[in-house]
Design an enzyme around this catalytic site. Structure first.
Site, PDB file in Angstrom:
ATOM      1  N   GLY A   1      14.765 -23.264   9.264  1.00 12.42           N
ATOM      2  CA  GLY A   1      14.260 -22.912  10.761  1.00 12.42           C
ATOM      3  C   GLY A   1      12.979 -23.588  10.861  1.00 12.42           C
TER       4      GLY A   1
ATOM      5  N   ASP B   1      12.146 -10.687  14.899  1.00 10.49           N
ATOM      6  CA  ASP B   1      12.962 -11.795  15.136  1.00 10.49           C
ATOM      7  C   ASP B   1      14.394 -11.405  14.978  1.00 10.49           C
ATOM      8  OD1 ASP B   1      13.242 -14.235  15.970  1.00 10.49           O
ATOM      9  OD2 ASP B   1      13.057 -15.341  14.109  1.00 10.49           O
TER      10      ASP B   1
END
Lengths: 188, 899
Positions: free
Chosen positions: B93, B208
């Site tokens: 990511g 998140d």
């Protein structure tokens, strides 16, 4: 461990003509570039384009920790964009050498490069075309570099080059079309 | 290399032609290039390339970066991290790369996920923070949360985290691959909620939550990854804040970001609740909430903060650009339903639950993850869900918070006691009647009930002609009495509920009125046989109260039911049907910004009122005044004035000047006269209205605010800025005191104030007020509403004055889009926006598009509003300025004397 001030310093050194500064700059960029790649991957075709360039922009902002005078920002961005272009193009060139010299390692060639090979534009071609554009119309080349490699918005570019945002917008459109036509011509 | 001269030719042609449409462009090309085929080819080719949708060059840069990073990532493979051998890359990511690590020694074999973090090398402070916080994370011990096993630093100081390796798929892939039904998806989601709730109890926020962070194992157990990691990496956890915080936040998975994350505000457990809402949305619809609305990052962020996403039930039948019917049915197929069935399955409860989890303001969401899960459980069990009740309750509570009641006079208290006593006596009387009711006695009961209804209705200031004769207490006790009395005949009970509800509503006590109306509707529905006329009236009452409370969606459903019921029952039509038409018309006007349909309904109502027997002067008068409104919206002030005057004179002949709607009609006339530039008469009319309001109602009320704002506009137009400001500010103050902070009327007056600031060249204040107005509209009105368009137009003007042409253009184009679809091409609002947009384009060196737009708009405005109107004056001045600066004196002169 590099502290942010170092980055600015290295950049200044590089600007003043010390090529070895670039070697020390490049590793610092990797971390930030990861984010750029992620931005690119998120830019699904046809859906909203999350600008990879915005991430480049951010990468530099983070690195310099805003230690730059506002007045100098335009100049700094120009430098940062140049650096980003340099890093990306150099890497792409070394990759393509590797690809040519070692056929069996083709597996390690990333998808994106294969894509670039199959009709899409590679950053090397873009780099070459930008050089030609620089000869023809330096202003356009500069604006394009700031836009694609510096991730600057039209407004920021406008402030940096001293033109209106509308002019910058038009310049980018024209520059982009010209580059595409140049790249397309070169391929044939 | 192209010769310099040739290049300049190409460049200038490109710039001229770039924004033209196909045929125009062809014609220009023919004209400009003549015989020069080469020039034509060059320009043509550039124009074609310019039109490409995809940004090939951007992709080239991104691909290069990706390739560079791939190489960099690979470097760790084959090395050791702690006791683990790095085997492969599991994923990456923006913040980190996750490797698969294996431990293989004499004791045991273990597979782990190793997350190697970035940024830490540039942010030493973040590193130390990471070390202290990972101890807290290590304490999270829940079967649904992937465990943090270990952590440390690589040789170069880069920190890493060793985590439990989860073998499975991300939750959305898992659900789709197994064609899970909606119920099964919800059950899985509730399990996820359990894990999040556990972490919240340990004071850890995930920050998140998204599908790719939630894996489901082959056994069907969800596992949350990366708990609390986002916080360790979040920019604001650094003690020094960067000026680019906004930009950084922007990169954090924007589709899942809550408004507070976009805005850089504090992150709390409510942020996770929002993200869970987004996740639920995705699991139910297969799409992200803002897919329909946004295509750029900026627009996405704006949408997250301002717009309501499409309801899940709408999303599953929506067709996104570039999608086919097959794409759409693939989504519903994976849920085992047809698109229409899926839509029906999601509409109602699930729409409401998702909406409540995803509310813009953190404190308006579910108070806890548990509450969200609980509501889903209630839905699965077929019980009423909180989300659907919370809606009006919350709105109404806010609405009423400061709406204090008038002090009860001694007489009113006495009167109230009398009523309570009356109810008790009357009840007993009715019980007696019910035992052996004859037709005549039933009539009498009806009379009694009518009388009582009437008594209660006196609490309604409209019937009591505005005297402060009532108190909430009185009504509360009346309502209590009804509730506590099981012996009341259903019909009488329903009528009483409605009377009290009506009285509450007129007092502005929607919170209390709505449940009474709901009960009344339920009773009317369960009556045997059903009295359709009464049911229609009850539905209409409920719809009205919901409208007042701002719950437009459910209000419209009820009023439509009321109307079709009434139309089916009433033949020939009676005044009751006309009443509902009248009410629906106002709903369309205010809540839907649909003057055209409203006008039709008003006309229909008028025809009915005029055809039915009996004295219909009052409703006819009020309908005539209402008919003025659509004309106002469409800019036809001449017609509006006719209607308003006709209605007002009928009203004058019918009721005393203390009748509340009388002052309201005066105010309406004052507004129209202002728009027509008849300032003296307008001021006189408004002052009369103000006098009535102040004299009879005493305290400030919403009508006073409207009148004052109107007077403010007159003073503004006459150049008396100080007075205009004073009146407008007062109107805003009153409104804020009486209305919910997010009522659209507040936005309306903020807009008026912003206008004044703009006139006074105080751009900062203008922008801030206009932004506040837009913020309120975002919550109170549909995104496509003419008020929204008006304020975005204003925002465009403000940005224009600030020299931000591009931003101004965006606002104005958005406004124009709404204007065109709601007001239409010839409307003065549309023309006003076009005039501004034309001017912005001219200012931004795009006169090719700008000039014709400004010219046409100026003409349209002149034709609609007359030469004295400020909009006309402004657009004419601008056009003249443009002509003069281009030395087109003749054109400029023509503007001064159009004939």
């Amino acid at each position: 461990m590099q502290v942010p001030a170092n980055f600015t310093q290295l950049l200044t050194e590089w600007r003043s003509g010390q090529p070895q500064a670039l070697d020390r700059l490049t590793p610092l960029i990797y971390d930030e570039l990861r984010r750029l790649a992620r931005g690119y991957m998120r830019a699904e075709r046809g859906s909203h384009t999350l600008q990879a360039t915005a991430v480049v922009h951010e990468a530099f902002l983070r690195l310099i920790q805003a230690n730059v005078d506002l007045q100098d920002r335009g100049h700094f961005f120009a430098l940062a964009s140049r650096l980003m272009r340099r890093v990306l193009v150099d890497h792409a060139k070394s990759r393509s050498r590797l690809k040519r010299n070692a056929g069996f390692r083709d597996l390690s060639v990333s998808d994106s490069e294969q894509k670039a090979g199959s009709g899409e534009v590679s950053v090397i071609a873009l780099d070459d075309a930008l050089e030609s554009l620089l000869q023809l119309e330096p202003r356009l080349a500069r604006v394009i570099e700031l836009h694609y490699f510096g991730g600057m918005t039209y407004d920021e570019i406008a402030a940096a080059v001293g033109a209106s945002a509308a002019t910058v917008h038009r310049d980018i459109r024209l520059g982009k079309a010209w580059l595409l036509s140049e790249i397309g011509g070169a391929a044939k | 290399m192209i010769p310099r001269g040739r290049w300049q030719e190409i460049q200038s042609l490109f710039e001229q032609l770039a924004d033209m449409d196909g045929p125009t462009r062809e014609a220009h090309l023919d004209k400009s290039c003549g015989e020069d085929a080469d020039l034509r080819r060059s320009v043509q080719s550039l124009l074609t390339l310019d039109g490409a949708r995809e940004d090939t060059l951007l992709n080239a840069v991104g691909a290069a970066a990706e390739s560079l990073l791939d190489d960099h990532r690979d470097r760790l493979i084959g090395t050791r991290i702690g006791p683990y051998r790095v085997v492969s890359i599991l994923g990456h990511g923006g913040m980190s790369t996750v490797y698969r690590g294996e431990r293989d020694d004499s004791q045991y074999h273990q597979t782990v996920a190793i997350k190697v973090l970035q940024h830490a090398s540039v942010h030493p402070r973040l590193r130390s923070r990471l070390h202290s916080e990972r101890h807290i994370l290590a304490t999270l011990d829940n079967p649904s949360i992937a465990r943090l096993i270990d952590s440390g630093d690589l040789e170069d100081g880069t920190p890493y985290l060793v985590m439990e390796f989860v073998n499975g798929e991300s939750i959305d892939v898992y659900c789709d691959a197994r064609t899970l039904f909606v119920r099964e998806r919800i059950e899985l989601f509730i399990a996820v909620c359990g894990a999040v709730q556990y972490a919240h109890r340990n004071l850890i926020v995930h920050r998140d939550i998204k599908a790719s962070n939630i894996f489901v194992t082959d056994e069907g157990a969800p596992k949350l990854l990366d708990f609390g990691i986002a916080k360790l990496l979040a920019p604001e956890s650094l003690s020094h804040t960067l000026p680019v915080t906004r930009l950084q936040e922007r990169i954090l998975t924007p589709e899942n970001a809550a408004p507070e994350q976009v805005l850089g505000r504090p992150i709390t457990t409510a942020t996770d609740i929002y993200a869970l809402g987004v996740l639920l949305y995705l699991l139910l619809t297969g799409r992200s909430p803002y897919r329909l609305l946004s295509y750029s990052q900026l627009q996405l962020e704006r949408a997250i903060c301002m717009d309501d996403p499409a309801r899940p039930s709408q999303m599953v039948v929506a067709k996104l650009t570039g999608e086919t019917d097959i794409d759409r049915s693939r989504i519903s197929d994976r849920r085992g339903l047809s698109p229409q069935r899926l839509r029906a399955r999601l509409s109602g409860d699930l729409d409401a639950i998702v909406a409540m989890a995803m509310r813009k303001e953190p404190d308006r969401r579910y108070p806890s993850v548990e509450a969200l899960a609980e509501d889903l459980r209630r839905h699965l069990m077929g019980q009423p869900v909180q989300a659907r009740q919370g809606d009006w309750r919350y709105n109404a509570a806010k609405f009423m918070r400061r709406n204090l009641l008038v002090v009860v006079s001694g007489a009113a208290v006495f009167f109230g006691l009398l009523i309570i006593a009356g109810v008790t006596l009357w009840q007993n009387h009715l019980i007696g009647l019910a035992r052996d009711a004859t037709a005549e006695e039933r009539d009498r009961a009806q009379q009694v009930s009518g009388f009582m209804v009437d008594v209660f209705s006196r609490a309604d200031p409209f019937n009591a002609q505005g005297r402060p004769s009532t108190a909430q207490e009185l009504l509360d006790r009346g309502a209590e009495k009804i509730k506590g009395n099981a012996n009341l005949q259903p019909e009488v009970r329903a009528q009483l509920l409605e009377s009290i509800g009506l009285a509450y509503r007129r007092q502005g006590l929607y919170e209390r009125a709505i449940p009474l109306f709901e009960q009344a509707v339920a009773m009317r529905r369960s009556a045997n046989p059903i009295d359709r006329r009464n049911l229609a009236a009850a539905l209409a009452n409920l719809a009205q109260a919901l409208t007042d409370a701002g719950s437009f969606g459910s209000a419209e459903a009820y009023i439509q039911q009321a109307l079709s019921l009434s139309q089916a029952t009433d033949r020939p039509s009676s005044a009751a049907t006309a009443d509902i038409l009248f009410q629906y018309g106002h709903f369309l006007l205010n809540a839907k910004s649909d003057p055209e349909r409203a006008s039709k309904l008003f006309s229909e109502a008028l025809v009915i009122y005029r055809s039915v027997p009996g004295d219909q002067h009052l409703p006819i008068a009020l309908t005539l005044c209402s008919l003025a409104s659509p004309s106002i919206w469409s800019g036809d002030f001449v017609v509006a004035e006719q209607y308003q005057r006709e209605g007002l004179s009928l009203l004058r002949a019918t009721v005393s000047r203390n009748y509340p709607d009388y002052a309201a009609s005066l105010e309406g006339l004052g507004y129209i006269l202002t728009q027509r530039g008849k300032y003296a008469e307008a001021e006189q009319t408004l002052n009369e209205a103000l006098q009535i309001e102040r004299g009879d109602f005493g305290a400030d009320n919403q009508r006073i605010a409207a009148i004052e704002a109107n007077l403010g506009e007159i003073y503004e137009r006459q150049g008396d800025r100080a007075r205009a400001m004073k009146f407008t500010q007062d109107a805003l103050r009153i409104t804020k005191d009486h209305m919910a902070p997010n009522h659209y009327i507040v936005g309306y007056f903020l807009d008026a104030l912003a206008n004044l600031y703009l006139d006074a060249d105080n751009l900062g204040a203008a922008e801030s007020n206009a932004r506040q107005a837009l913020g309120i509209y975002a919550q109170a009105l549909p995104a496509r509403h003419l008020y929204v368009a008006a304020t975005r137009h204003l925002m465009g003007e403000i940005l224009l004055r600030r020299g931000q042409f591009e931003a101004a253009e965006i606002e104005l184009r958005a406004a124009l889009d709404i204007d065109l679809s709601l007001a239409g091409a010839g409307n003065w609002r549309t023309a006003r926006t076009q005039a501004s947009l034309g001017w912005v384009l001219i200012a931004a060196n795009q006169a090719v598009e700008g000039e014709p737009m400004l010219v046409a708009a100026q003409r349209q405005l002149l034709a609609t509003l007359g030469p004295q109107h400020p909009e006309v004056i402004q657009s004419t001045t601008r056009l003249a300025q443009y002509y003069r600066s281009h030395h087109r004196e003749a054109d400029a002169a023509k503007l001064r004397s159009p004939n």
